[in-house]
Design a protein around this motif. Structure first.
Motif, PDB file in Angstrom:
ATOM      1  N   GLY A   1       0.807  -1.228   0.000  1.00  0.00           N
ATOM      2  CA  GLY A   1       0.000   0.000   0.000  1.00  0.00           C
ATOM      3  C   GLY A   1       0.836   1.272   0.000  1.00  0.00           C
ATOM      4  N   THR A   2       2.173   1.153   0.058  1.00  0.00           N
ATOM      5  CA  THR A   2       3.013   2.357   0.180  1.00  0.00           C
ATOM      6  C   THR A   2       3.581   2.761  -1.173  1.00  0.00           C
ATOM      7  N   ALA A   3       3.404   4.052  -1.531  1.00  0.00           N
ATOM      8  CA  ALA A   3       4.012   4.544  -2.782  1.00  0.00           C
ATOM      9  C   ALA A   3       5.458   4.913  -2.516  1.00  0.00           C
ATOM     10  N   LEU A   4       6.387   4.226  -3.162  1.00  0.00           N
ATOM     11  CA  LEU A   4       7.816   4.561  -3.042  1.00  0.00           C
ATOM     12  C   LEU A   4       8.145   5.720  -3.987  1.00  0.00           C
ATOM     13  N   VAL A   5       7.537   5.669  -5.171  1.00  0.00           N
ATOM     14  CA  VAL A   5       7.703   6.716  -6.188  1.00  0.00           C
ATOM     15  C   VAL A   5       6.297   7.044  -6.663  1.00  0.00           C
ATOM     16  N   GLU A   6       5.993   8.336  -6.841  1.00  0.00           N
ATOM     17  CA  GLU A   6       4.610   8.667  -7.218  1.00  0.00           C
ATOM     18  C   GLU A   6       4.554   9.663  -8.369  1.00  0.00           C
ATOM     19  N   ASP A   7       3.894   9.239  -9.431  1.00  0.00           N
ATOM     20  CA  ASP A   7       3.587  10.095 -10.578  1.00  0.00           C
ATOM     21  C   ASP A   7       4.829  10.848 -11.078  1.00  0.00           C
ATOM     22  N   LEU A   8       5.895  10.107 -11.241  1.00  0.00           N
ATOM     23  CA  LEU A   8       7.174  10.725 -11.649  1.00  0.00           C
ATOM     24  C   LEU A   8       7.250  10.783 -13.177  1.00  0.00           C
ATOM     25  N   SER A   9       7.677  11.915 -13.684  1.00  0.00           N
ATOM     26  CA  SER A   9       7.915  12.050 -15.123  1.00  0.00           C
ATOM     27  C   SER A   9       9.318  12.599 -15.334  1.00  0.00           C
ATOM     28  N   LEU A  10       9.979  12.119 -16.358  1.00  0.00           N
ATOM     29  CA  LEU A  10      11.280  12.698 -16.719  1.00  0.00           C
ATOM     30  C   LEU A  10      11.527  12.430 -18.190  1.00  0.00           C
ATOM     31  N   ASP A  11      12.424  13.220 -18.769  1.00  0.00           N
ATOM     32  CA  ASP A  11      12.824  12.931 -20.142  1.00  0.00           C
ATOM     33  C   ASP A  11      14.339  13.003 -20.242  1.00  0.00           C
ATOM     34  N   LEU A  12      14.869  12.214 -21.144  1.00  0.00           N
ATOM     35  CA  LEU A  12      16.327  12.179 -21.349  1.00  0.00           C
ATOM     36  C   LEU A  12      16.621  12.502 -22.789  1.00  0.00           C
ATOM     37  N   ALA A  13      17.355  13.600 -22.995  1.00  0.00           N
ATOM     38  CA  ALA A  13      17.673  13.992 -24.363  1.00  0.00           C
ATOM     39  C   ALA A  13      18.849  13.161 -24.876  1.00  0.00           C
TER      40      ALA A  13
ATOM     41  N   GLN B   1       3.453   1.233 -12.293  1.00  0.00           N
ATOM     42  CA  GLN B   1       2.724   1.601 -13.507  1.00  0.00           C
ATOM     43  C   GLN B   1       3.283   2.910 -14.025  1.00  0.00           C
ATOM     44  N   GLY B   2       3.314   3.018 -15.337  1.00  0.00           N
ATOM     45  CA  GLY B   2       3.864   4.221 -15.948  1.00  0.00           C
ATOM     46  C   GLY B   2       4.180   3.907 -17.396  1.00  0.00           C
ATOM     47  N   ASP B   3       4.508   4.966 -18.148  1.00  0.00           N
ATOM     48  CA  ASP B   3       4.804   4.779 -19.572  1.00  0.00           C
ATOM     49  C   ASP B   3       6.235   5.190 -19.864  1.00  0.00           C
ATOM     50  N   ALA B   4       6.890   4.433 -20.733  1.00  0.00           N
ATOM     51  CA  ALA B   4       8.201   4.837 -21.246  1.00  0.00           C
ATOM     52  C   ALA B   4       8.081   4.903 -22.761  1.00  0.00           C
ATOM     53  N   ARG B   5       8.505   6.031 -23.325  1.00  0.00           N
ATOM     54  CA  ARG B   5       8.452   6.183 -24.791  1.00  0.00           C
ATOM     55  C   ARG B   5       9.809   6.606 -25.307  1.00  0.00           C
ATOM     56  N   LEU B   6      10.195   6.023 -26.427  1.00  0.00           N
ATOM     57  CA  LEU B   6      11.434   6.420 -27.082  1.00  0.00           C
ATOM     58  C   LEU B   6      11.040   6.991 -28.437  1.00  0.00           C
ATOM     59  N   ASP B   7      11.363   8.260 -28.651  1.00  0.00           N
ATOM     60  CA  ASP B   7      10.941   8.948 -29.872  1.00  0.00           C
ATOM     61  C   ASP B   7       9.455   8.702 -30.141  1.00  0.00           C
ATOM     62  N   GLU B   8       8.684   8.831 -29.095  1.00  0.00           N
ATOM     63  CA  GLU B   8       7.218   8.763 -29.151  1.00  0.00           C
ATOM     64  C   GLU B   8       6.654   7.373 -29.392  1.00  0.00           C
TER      65      GLU B   8
END
Ligand SMILES: Nc1ncnc2c1ncn2[C@@H]1O[C@H](COP(=O)(O)OP(=O)(O)OP(=O)(O)O)[C@@H](O)[C@H]1O
Length: 246
Positions: free
Chosen positions: A13-25, A58-65
């Motif tokens: 029940g514990t969120a270790l990471v929450e709603d994190l977004s980042l991008d890497l150029a 849960q989360g999304d990872a996209r590479l060049d969309e």
């Protein structure tokens, strides 16, 4: 560009990471810094597809969309320890990443062998890891990671086990390698001096739950980075890191 959006990692029940977004150029070295336990390793383990099974993500990872299914061959991961197998030679260790990705053994070793001099390992092809210095073992681990031709490198505290002088040499060495052979790099560190010395950009994580609290570009060319030119950035980072440990 690699983009992560809406990443939440839970332990029960514990969120270790929450709603994190980042991008890497592409062609940029991004450092991820934050207090112990904020979730830095969990984020890169998730991106590498090696997050512990008992954690839910849960989360999304996209590479060049394009949405990625993880693990993905475009992403290479180097864990905290150099993780060289002690019973394999440096050549065998360095070729292992390619073999795991399906290259025949002789093809993998033939691809790795000519790179030994670039990585400062010439003459050590048949040595075993315990015959090498810490810096050399770390370079062998980098060789194993970089030869996989992944566009994105995730490096978890690659210099933390090294003494101060070797660490400085390895920082210079890594930035020189990346100048020759650019990738999108996310490097986790605890060390704000290291981050300001090598990064193009610094992402600061806060904790409980883990999230990005600051995104700081480091625009001074590396060659001009001095104590004085980095003082403001270091002082800002120090405040952010201390704030989160109070
Ligand atoms: N398998 C697991 N089960 C439960 N909790 C976990 C598990 N792995 C990590 N954690 C918890 O998740 C949180 C984040 O851990 P993580 O290792 O990602 O942090 P970190 O920022 O990389 O820490 P450090 O800088 O000390 O390496 C910590 O509170 C840790 O105890």
């Amino acid at each position: 560009m690699l983009e992560v959006t809406g990443l939440t990692i839970r332990a029960g029940g514990t969120a270790l990471v929450e709603d994190l977004s980042l991008d890497l150029a592409t062609e940029r070295l991004t450092c991820l810094i934050g207090p112990s336990g904020c979730g830095k390793s969990s984020v890169i383990k998730w991106l590498s597809g090696v997050l512990a099974l008992e954690l839910q993500a849960q989360g999304d990872a996209r590479l060049d969309e394009t949405t990625l299914s993880l693990p993905h061959p475009a992403i290479a991961y180097q864990p905290q320890q150099d993780t060289l197998f002690p019973w394999l030679t440096i050549l065998e260790n360095a070729a292992l990443g390619l073999e795991i990705r399906g290259a025949p053994r002789n093809v993998a070793r033939d691809k790795v062998r000519p790179l030994f001099s670039t990585f400062g390992l010439q003459g050590h092809e048949d040595s075993f890891p315990d015959q090498l210095s810490g810096g050399m073992r770390q370079r062998a681990a980098f060789l194993r990671t970089m030869v996989q031709d992944a566009r994105v490198l995730l490096l978890d505290e690659p210099f933390s086990a090294l003494d101060a002088v070797t660490r400085l040499k390895m920082q210079d060495w890594l930035t020189a390698r990346l100048a020759d052979d650019p990738r999108a790099v996310l490097l986790v560190t605890h060390d704000l001096f290291e981050a300001t010395q090598i990064a193009d950009r610094i992402l600061v994580m806060g904790r409980n739950p883990g999230r990005i609290v600051a995104d700081i570009p480091v625009t001074t060319p590396r060659i001009d980075r001095t104590e004085a030119s980095l003082a403001d950035t270091r002082s800002m980072l120090k405040s952010l890191l201390l704030e989160d440990t109070e």
